[in-house]
Design a protein around this motif. Structure first.
Motif, PDB file in Angstrom:
ATOM      1  N   VAL A  40       0.859  -1.181   0.000  1.00 32.65           N
ATOM      2  CA  VAL A  40       0.000   0.000   0.000  1.00 32.65           C
ATOM      3  C   VAL A  40       0.897   1.232   0.000  1.00 32.65           C
ATOM      4  CG1 VAL A  40      -1.793   1.280   1.227  1.00 32.65           C
ATOM      5  CG2 VAL A  40      -1.777  -1.231   1.294  1.00 32.65           C
ATOM      6  N   LEU A  41       0.595   2.175  -0.881  1.00 30.40           N
ATOM      7  CA  LEU A  41       1.332   3.428  -0.960  1.00 30.40           C
ATOM      8  C   LEU A  41       0.386   4.565  -0.582  1.00 30.40           C
ATOM      9  CD1 LEU A  41       4.064   4.762  -1.893  1.00 30.40           C
ATOM     10  CD2 LEU A  41       2.911   5.171  -4.086  1.00 30.40           C
ATOM     11  N   ILE A  42       0.814   5.434   0.361  1.00 32.24           N
ATOM     12  CA  ILE A  42      -0.039   6.518   0.841  1.00 32.24           C
ATOM     13  C   ILE A  42       0.600   7.860   0.521  1.00 32.24           C
ATOM     14  CG2 ILE A  42      -1.224   7.532   2.813  1.00 32.24           C
ATOM     15  CD1 ILE A  42      -1.085   4.876   4.225  1.00 32.24           C
ATOM     16  N   ALA A  43      -0.202   8.752  -0.063  1.00 33.41           N
ATOM     17  CA  ALA A  43       0.216  10.135  -0.303  1.00 33.41           C
ATOM     18  C   ALA A  43      -0.587  11.041   0.629  1.00 33.41           C
ATOM     19  CB  ALA A  43      -0.017  10.528  -1.757  1.00 33.41           C
ATOM     20  N   SER A  44       0.096  11.959   1.316  1.00 30.78           N
ATOM     21  CA  SER A  44      -0.579  12.814   2.299  1.00 30.78           C
ATOM     22  C   SER A  44       0.337  13.957   2.678  1.00 30.78           C
ATOM     23  CB  SER A  44      -0.947  12.004   3.547  1.00 30.78           C
ATOM     24  OG  SER A  44       0.231  11.439   4.117  1.00 30.78           O
ATOM     25  N   ARG A  45      -0.238  14.956   3.371  1.00 33.17           N
ATOM     26  CA  ARG A  45       0.522  16.072   3.921  1.00 33.17           C
ATOM     27  C   ARG A  45      -0.104  16.492   5.254  1.00 33.17           C
ATOM     28  NH1 ARG A  45       5.432  16.231   1.527  1.00 33.17           N
ATOM     29  NH2 ARG A  45       5.383  16.836  -0.681  1.00 33.17           N
ATOM     30  N   GLY A  46       0.681  17.152   6.133  1.00 34.46           N
ATOM     31  CA  GLY A  46       0.163  17.743   7.355  1.00 34.46           C
ATOM     32  C   GLY A  46      -0.501  16.734   8.280  1.00 34.46           C
ATOM     33  N   SER A  47      -1.656  17.124   8.822  1.00 29.32           N
ATOM     34  CA  SER A  47      -2.402  16.231   9.712  1.00 29.32           C
ATOM     35  C   SER A  47      -2.766  14.924   9.024  1.00 29.32           C
ATOM     36  CB  SER A  47      -3.677  16.924  10.210  1.00 29.32           C
ATOM     37  OG  SER A  47      -3.392  17.853  11.224  1.00 29.32           O
ATOM     38  N   SER A  48      -2.991  14.985   7.722  1.00 32.84           N
ATOM     39  CA  SER A  48      -3.324  13.764   6.981  1.00 32.84           C
ATOM     40  C   SER A  48      -2.180  12.762   7.030  1.00 32.84           C
ATOM     41  CB  SER A  48      -3.670  14.107   5.534  1.00 32.84           C
ATOM     42  OG  SER A  48      -4.853  14.864   5.468  1.00 32.84           O
ATOM     43  N   SER A  49      -0.932  13.253   7.112  1.00 29.39           N
ATOM     44  CA  SER A  49       0.200  12.340   7.230  1.00 29.39           C
ATOM     45  C   SER A  49       0.218  11.652   8.590  1.00 29.39           C
ATOM     46  CB  SER A  49       1.514  13.088   6.998  1.00 29.39           C
ATOM     47  OG  SER A  49       1.663  13.422   5.638  1.00 29.39           O
ATOM     48  N   ASN A  50      -0.323  12.313   9.610  1.00 30.24           N
ATOM     49  CA  ASN A  50      -0.412  11.665  10.915  1.00 30.24           C
ATOM     50  C   ASN A  50      -1.492  10.584  10.909  1.00 30.24           C
ATOM     51  OD1 ASN A  50       1.620  13.383  11.731  1.00 30.24           O
ATOM     52  ND2 ASN A  50       0.178  14.939  12.444  1.00 30.24           N
ATOM     53  N   MET A  68       3.698   2.038   2.878  1.00 31.78           N
ATOM     54  CA  MET A  68       4.755   3.049   2.818  1.00 31.78           C
ATOM     55  C   MET A  68       4.218   4.379   2.332  1.00 31.78           C
ATOM     56  SD  MET A  68       6.715   1.339  -0.430  1.00 31.78           S
ATOM     57  CE  MET A  68       6.644  -0.272   0.386  1.00 31.78           C
ATOM     58  N   PHE A  69       5.034   5.431   2.536  1.00 32.79           N
ATOM     59  CA  PHE A  69       4.651   6.776   2.126  1.00 32.79           C
ATOM     60  C   PHE A  69       5.242   7.104   0.758  1.00 32.79           C
ATOM     61  CE2 PHE A  69       4.335   8.325   6.806  1.00 32.79           C
ATOM     62  CZ  PHE A  69       3.150   7.629   6.933  1.00 32.79           C
ATOM     63  N   ALA A  70       4.461   7.819  -0.034  1.00 32.44           N
ATOM     64  CA  ALA A  70       4.923   8.277  -1.338  1.00 32.44           C
ATOM     65  C   ALA A  70       5.940   9.411  -1.173  1.00 32.44           C
ATOM     66  CB  ALA A  70       3.740   8.753  -2.166  1.00 32.44           C
ATOM     67  N   THR A  71       6.712   9.653  -2.204  1.00 24.77           N
ATOM     68  CA  THR A  71       7.647  10.786  -2.269  1.00 24.77           C
ATOM     69  C   THR A  71       7.171  11.710  -3.392  1.00 24.77           C
ATOM     70  OG1 THR A  71       9.053   9.388  -3.660  1.00 24.77           O
ATOM     71  CG2 THR A  71       9.661   9.586  -1.350  1.00 24.77           C
TER      72      THR A  71
END
Length: 344
Positions: A40-50, A68-71
């Motif tokens: 699973v790949l997750i893209a997010s920023r800010g509170s969404s990353s938490n 994992m997190f996207a770049t």
């Protein structure tokens, strides 16, 4: 009453609305059950990353695959997106307007990978790039600092977890959370300890682990954006690998330690913090721990550990708001911040 406090108090109703409107969607599990899904790949920023840090634990347990997190810079700045063979791609954005999060989902669709969007705006650009949209159903959020959209992002991740496992017990436990969240909000306001001693602090450290690792980061973010303090979050292991050297006498350290598998590894850090004469603040439902610390922030008992981030964040939200008010700041409009941040 500020918009921020109003929205903190609206969280149980917002969560109940999410569960009522989106809880009966078995199709949400289909992308994760594809035979070709390997991670699973997750893209997010800010509170969404938490919220994404929470998803790392829940979706990793549900599918037993890496999460994992996207770049995003590879997609938007360097123009060299990676091959996404085997991925199911999840975008989390409360506004759905973040261009870099949308760029990751757009590339995933171009490569023929399944995409899901968690957003509070079903008509947003992010939603347009997704095969499936899970609306957060939080309603309008006027304060700049995210509260009910954050908790509903956690609720949406929990819905995915229950759907993937077709887990009746998980659904029943999740259905009880609006009531427990209501009790937690009442407890956090009614039992709020004096915080005047922290009004002149220049920073703090937050420590958390396991499913509440993201809670630690969210509490740090809330204090930082509302008060302008330098606040960083660590796991106990990461703190001991060097950063603990910066903790001096009187430095505030918030430990997030609900009952569960991660409890002992957080609680066993207290002697090292006490030796450095830190002012320890504890978010916990363990009375013995709360009695040992400088500032106790109690949690309601009886919350399943996998759902504890939905309640454990509340004392942090309330504390962040109260410290900002003690410093004479506008909690609805922190200096230099906007509700929607467009990053590429």
């Amino acid at each position: 009453m500020s918009w921020l406090e109003t929205e903190i108090r609206e969280q149980p109703a917002a969560l109940a609305r999410l569960l009522e409107r989106q809880g009966g969607r078995p199709e949400l599990a289909e992308p994760f059950r594809r035979d070709d899904v390997q991670y699973v790949l997750i893209a997010s920023r800010g509170s969404s990353s938490n919220a994404a840090r929470y998803a790392q634990y829940l979706l990793g347990r549900a599918n037993r695959v890496p999460v994992m997190f996207a770049t995003p810079s590879l997609y938007t700045i360097y123009g060299q997106p990676p091959r996404l063979d085997g991925a199911v791609v999840l975008g989390i954005s409360q506004s759905g307007a973040s261009p870099d999060v949308g760029a990751v989902l757009a590339e995933a669709r171009r490569q023929g990978r399944p995409t899901i969007a968690l957003t509070n705006d079903p008509g947003s650009p992010l939603a347009a790039e997704a095969d499936l949209v899970l609306p957060l159903e939080a309603g309008e959020e006027r304060a700049v600092a995210a509260t009910k959209t954050y908790v509903n992002s956690l609720g949406a991740v929990a819905l995915l977890f229950a759907a993937i496992g077709d887990d009746v017990v998980a659904r029943d436990e999740l259905a009880r959370m609006p009531e427990l969240l209501e009790r937690q909000i009442e407890l956090s306001f009614e039992s709020a300890p004096p915080l005047e001693g922290y009004a002149d602090a220049v920073g703090a450290t937050v420590v958390a682990r396991g499913v509440n690792y993201g809670t630690g980061f969210e509490i740090a973010l809330k204090i930082r954006e509302l008060s302008g303090l330098v606040v960083e979050a660590y796991s106990p292991a990461d703190l001991m690998h060097g950063p603990i050297a910066a903790i001096r006498p009187g430095w505030p350290v918030i430990v997030v330690a609900p009952t569960g598998p991660a409890y002992e590894s957080v609680a066993e850090l207290l002697p090292a913090l006490a030796e450095r004469e830190a002012r320890i603040v504890a978010v916990s439902d363990v009375p013995a721990l709360l009695e040992r610390v400088y500032t106790p922030l109690p949690l309601v008992p009886g919350v399943p550990e996998w759902l504890s981030p939905l309640t454990a964040v509340v004392p942090g939200q309330v504390t962040a708001m109260r410290i900002a008010l003690l410093r004479g700041l506008d909690v609805d409009n922190p200096a230099g911040l906007r509700k929607i941040t467009l990053t590429t």
